[in-house]
Design an enzyme around this catalytic site. Structure first.
Site, PDB file in Angstrom:
ATOM      1  N   GLU A  83      25.260  30.409 -13.083  1.00 59.91           N
ATOM      2  CA  GLU A  83      24.412  30.485 -14.284  1.00 59.91           C
ATOM      3  C   GLU A  83      24.745  31.722 -15.113  1.00 59.91           C
ATOM      4  OE1 GLU A  83      23.537  29.978 -11.155  1.00 59.91           O
ATOM      5  OE2 GLU A  83      21.603  28.946 -10.977  1.00 59.91           O
ATOM      6  N   CYS A 124      19.255  35.452 -11.634  1.00 59.51           N
ATOM      7  CA  CYS A 124      19.598  34.557 -12.755  1.00 59.51           C
ATOM      8  C   CYS A 124      18.370  34.223 -13.582  1.00 59.51           C
ATOM      9  CB  CYS A 124      20.259  33.288 -12.239  1.00 59.51           C
ATOM     10  SG  CYS A 124      21.950  33.582 -11.654  1.00 59.51           S
ATOM     11  N   ASN A 180      30.190  29.772  -9.676  1.00 53.46           N
ATOM     12  CA  ASN A 180      29.989  31.026  -8.942  1.00 53.46           C
ATOM     13  C   ASN A 180      31.338  31.610  -8.542  1.00 53.46           C
ATOM     14  OD1 ASN A 180      30.025  28.738  -7.187  1.00 53.46           O
ATOM     15  ND2 ASN A 180      29.151  29.912  -5.520  1.00 53.46           N
ATOM     16  N   ILE A 181      31.394  32.935  -8.601  1.00 49.05           N
ATOM     17  CA  ILE A 181      32.626  33.661  -8.286  1.00 49.05           C
ATOM     18  C   ILE A 181      32.279  34.728  -7.253  1.00 49.05           C
ATOM     19  CG2 ILE A 181      34.517  35.053  -9.214  1.00 49.05           C
ATOM     20  CD1 ILE A 181      33.989  33.705 -11.946  1.00 49.05           C
ATOM     21  N   GLU A 182      32.749  34.495  -6.032  1.00 46.25           N
ATOM     22  CA  GLU A 182      32.403  35.402  -4.933  1.00 46.25           C
ATOM     23  C   GLU A 182      33.465  36.482  -4.775  1.00 46.25           C
ATOM     24  OE1 GLU A 182      31.628  32.891  -1.523  1.00 46.25           O
ATOM     25  OE2 GLU A 182      29.702  32.270  -2.395  1.00 46.25           O
ATOM     26  N   CYS A 206      26.670  34.526  -9.859  1.00 47.42           N
ATOM     27  CA  CYS A 206      26.258  33.117  -9.814  1.00 47.42           C
ATOM     28  C   CYS A 206      26.793  32.347 -11.019  1.00 47.42           C
ATOM     29  CB  CYS A 206      24.739  33.013  -9.828  1.00 47.42           C
ATOM     30  SG  CYS A 206      23.928  33.673  -8.369  1.00 47.42           S
TER      31      CYS A 206
HETATM   32  N1  THU Z   1      24.634  30.768  -6.324  1.00 49.15           N
HETATM   33  C1  THU Z   1      24.789  30.378  -7.628  1.00 49.15           C
HETATM   34  O1  THU Z   1      25.895  30.365  -8.163  1.00 49.15           O
HETATM   35  N2  THU Z   1      23.683  30.006  -8.308  1.00 49.15           N
HETATM   36  C2  THU Z   1      22.434  29.921  -7.789  1.00 49.15           C
HETATM   37  O2  THU Z   1      21.505  29.568  -8.496  1.00 49.15           O
HETATM   38  C3  THU Z   1      22.206  30.249  -6.374  1.00 49.15           C
HETATM   39  C4  THU Z   1      23.365  30.843  -5.642  1.00 49.15           C
HETATM   40  C5  THU Z   1      25.838  31.135  -5.567  1.00 49.15           C
HETATM   41  C6  THU Z   1      25.976  32.572  -5.206  1.00 49.15           C
HETATM   42  C7  THU Z   1      26.857  32.484  -3.981  1.00 49.15           C
HETATM   43  O3  THU Z   1      28.214  32.407  -4.388  1.00 49.15           O
HETATM   44  C8  THU Z   1      26.491  31.168  -3.336  1.00 49.15           C
HETATM   45  O4  THU Z   1      25.832  30.423  -4.339  1.00 49.15           O
HETATM   46  C9  THU Z   1      25.593  31.289  -2.127  1.00 49.15           C
HETATM   47  O5  THU Z   1      24.479  32.061  -2.407  1.00 49.15           O
END
Ligand code: THU
Length: 131
Positions: A56, A90, A43-45, A54
């Site tokens: 995925e 996703c 995940n890249i915020e 996310c």
């Molecule tokens: N996130 C994912 O990368 N995949 C998921 O299936 C659920 C949520 C990430 C998004 C965000 O960076 C962090 O988790 C919290 O929601």
């Protein structure tokens, strides 16, 4: 075909590269294509929050942009005693590119759950709905 162990190791390793300074919720994904190749994502915020992508979708979009079509299974890794299924966005995107693949949820302690996309995402809106 990649081994499940290799796929899990790839998801756990990808998770370590997560950029999640806001939620501190690190996620890794490893997507196996039909040739057995592994495509990873984390995940890249973003400070605006809404632009976060996310793990995925990062894995899937990397693979699609590399010209890959046809996927077999995806592993999603988080470091929590509970396991993390793909979010709704996703699920929509995975369904479109991967169809009814296996979705395997894991954590570093060895907990594991296997689902199918058709169970996680029933009655989907997809290209067939457009007629
Ligand atoms: N996130 C994912 O990368 N995949 C998921 O299936 C659920 C949520 C990430 C998004 C965000 O960076 C962090 O988790 C919290 O929601």
């Amino acid at each position: 075909m990649a081994t499940l162990d290799a796929l899990i190791a790839a998801a756990l390793e990808a998770r370590r590269r997560a950029h999640a300074p806001f939620s501190r919720f690190l996620v890794g994904a490893a997507l196996e294509d039909t040739e057995g190749r592994i495509h990873t994502g984390c995940n890249i915020e973003n400070a605006t929050y809404g632009l976060t992508v996310c793990a995925e979708r990062v894995a899937l979009f990397k693979a699609v942009s590399d010209g890959i079509a046809g996927f077999r299974r995806v592993v999603v890794a988080t470091d929590t005693p509970w396991l993390t299924p793909p979010c709704g966005a996703c699920r929509q995107v995975l369904w479109e590119f991967c169809g009814d693949i296996e979705v395997i949820l894991v954590n570093p302690a060895g907990k594991q759950e296997t689902h199918r996309m058709k169970d996680l995402f029933p009655r989907a809106f997809d290209a067939s709905t457009l007629g």
